[in-house]
Design an enzyme around this catalytic site. Structure first.
Site, PDB file in Angstrom:
ATOM      1  N   ASN A  70      26.790  88.310  27.310  1.00  0.00           N
ATOM      2  CA  ASN A  70      28.168  88.726  26.998  1.00  0.00           C
ATOM      3  C   ASN A  70      28.749  89.644  28.074  1.00  0.00           C
ATOM      4  O   ASN A  70      29.968  89.767  28.201  1.00  0.00           O
ATOM      5  CB  ASN A  70      28.224  89.510  25.679  1.00  0.00           C
ATOM      6  CG  ASN A  70      27.769  88.724  24.462  1.00  0.00           C
ATOM      7  OD1 ASN A  70      27.234  89.310  23.536  1.00  0.00           O
ATOM      8  ND2 ASN A  70      27.963  87.415  24.454  1.00  0.00           N
ATOM      9  N   GLN A  72      29.128  89.764  31.169  1.00  0.00           N
ATOM     10  CA  GLN A  72      29.924  89.234  32.269  1.00  0.00           C
ATOM     11  C   GLN A  72      31.423  89.275  31.951  1.00  0.00           C
ATOM     12  O   GLN A  72      32.259  89.328  32.839  1.00  0.00           O
ATOM     13  CB  GLN A  72      29.389  87.814  32.554  1.00  0.00           C
ATOM     14  CG  GLN A  72      30.358  86.766  33.002  1.00  0.00           C
ATOM     15  CD  GLN A  72      30.939  85.978  31.844  1.00  0.00           C
ATOM     16  OE1 GLN A  72      30.846  86.374  30.689  1.00  0.00           O
ATOM     17  NE2 GLN A  72      31.557  84.859  32.177  1.00  0.00           N
ATOM     18  N   CYS A 190      32.691  79.463  24.481  1.00  0.00           N
ATOM     19  CA  CYS A 190      32.191  80.080  25.707  1.00  0.00           C
ATOM     20  C   CYS A 190      30.800  79.562  26.049  1.00  0.00           C
ATOM     21  O   CYS A 190      30.500  79.266  27.205  1.00  0.00           O
ATOM     22  CB  CYS A 190      32.144  81.589  25.557  1.00  0.00           C
ATOM     23  SG  CYS A 190      33.773  82.302  25.358  1.00  0.00           S
TER      24      CYS A 190
END
Ligand SMILES: [Zn+2]
Length: 258
Positions: A70, A72, A190
């Site tokens: 997460n 990033q 994502c």
């Protein structure tokens, strides 16, 4: 309406000097109750923006814990917080930035069975969740409760953000745009497709802008449009969403609401 303290007059000086906001707009922000669904990539930009802007009461709903993948894009969180609750961490961050506001973390996953309970009592919903099933459940609830909804999403290099008040005559809801095909689609966009952190941050900041405009009652009418941003072509364009007269959420509601 509640007055601003000396601390708040200092804190919001760069808002108050704006003629469109001023003391009246700042008091509207202070009086507002906003719920953010999802403390992920969108929430990581939207939550600090709403916190700094002085939204008086902020609820943060997320049932997830921080994963290293997460970091990033979810810039609210630090490497040493991997494994901890996103809602609790986001609330801690917001409280450290702005101790004048009330913040309530909720470690629950929103679905059609609990959405009305979790979202009720707020003046605006900002949805930055990562899947269609949640977004549609949140949208349907916002429609039932008649709470303005800012819905934001980002995938790969694209962001899309819109403000919806589908109970108003001629105004579409989020489902008018998406349709009914995705009610059971809980895949994580994502994880499936990837997303650039700077793109989700643009979507989250833009969502916060739409929220603050709605609450402070400033700017041109923004509801019923979807704003699309493409990080590869660098195109930014609004598209008007037509109201779907067959929409199972808002279709045929005009006669009641006008
Ligand atoms: Zn609709």
């Amino acid at each position: 309406m509640t007055e601003l303290s000396d601390d708040e007059l200092d804190r919001y000086a760069r808002h108050i000097v704006l003629p469109q906001i001023g003391g009246v707009g700042q008091r509207r922000l202070k009086a507002a109750r906003v719920v953010v669904v999802g403390a992920g990539g969108i929430g990581s930009a939207a939550i600090p923006a709403l916190t700094g802007a002085g939204i008086g009461r902020l609820t943060i709903v997320d049932d997830d814990d921080v994963d290293r993948s997460n970091l990033q894009r979810q810039w609210l969180f630090r490497d040493d917080q991997v494994g901890q609750s996103k809602a609790e961490l986001a609330a801690g961050f917001a409280g450290s930035v702005n101790p004048t506001i009330e913040i309530r973390p909720v470690r629950e996953r929103i679905d059609a069975t609990n959405a009305d309970e979790l979202l009720g009592g707020h003046d605006l919903i900002l949805d930055g969740s990562d899947n269609f099933a949640t977004r549609l459940a949140v949208s349907d609830s916002s429609h039932r409760l008649r709470i303005p909804l800012v819905s934001a999403a980002a995938a790969q290099f694209q962001g899309q953000v819109g403000l919806f008040r589908g109970w108003e005559a001629g105004q579409p809801c989020y489902r008018c745009f998406v349709g009914d095909a995705f009610d059971n689609d809980d895949c994580d966009n994502c994880a499936d497709h990837g997303v650039l952190g700077a793109v989700s941050a643009i979507a989250g900041s833009f969502a916060a802008l739409l929220a603050l405009r709605q609450i402070a009652d400033i700017g041109d009418e923004g509801a019923g449009k979807l704003f699309l941003f493409d990080g590869l072509s660098l195109n930014f364009r609004p598209i008007r969403i037509p109201k779907d007269s067959a929409c199972k959420t808002c279709g045929g509601n005009d006669a009641q609401s006008s």
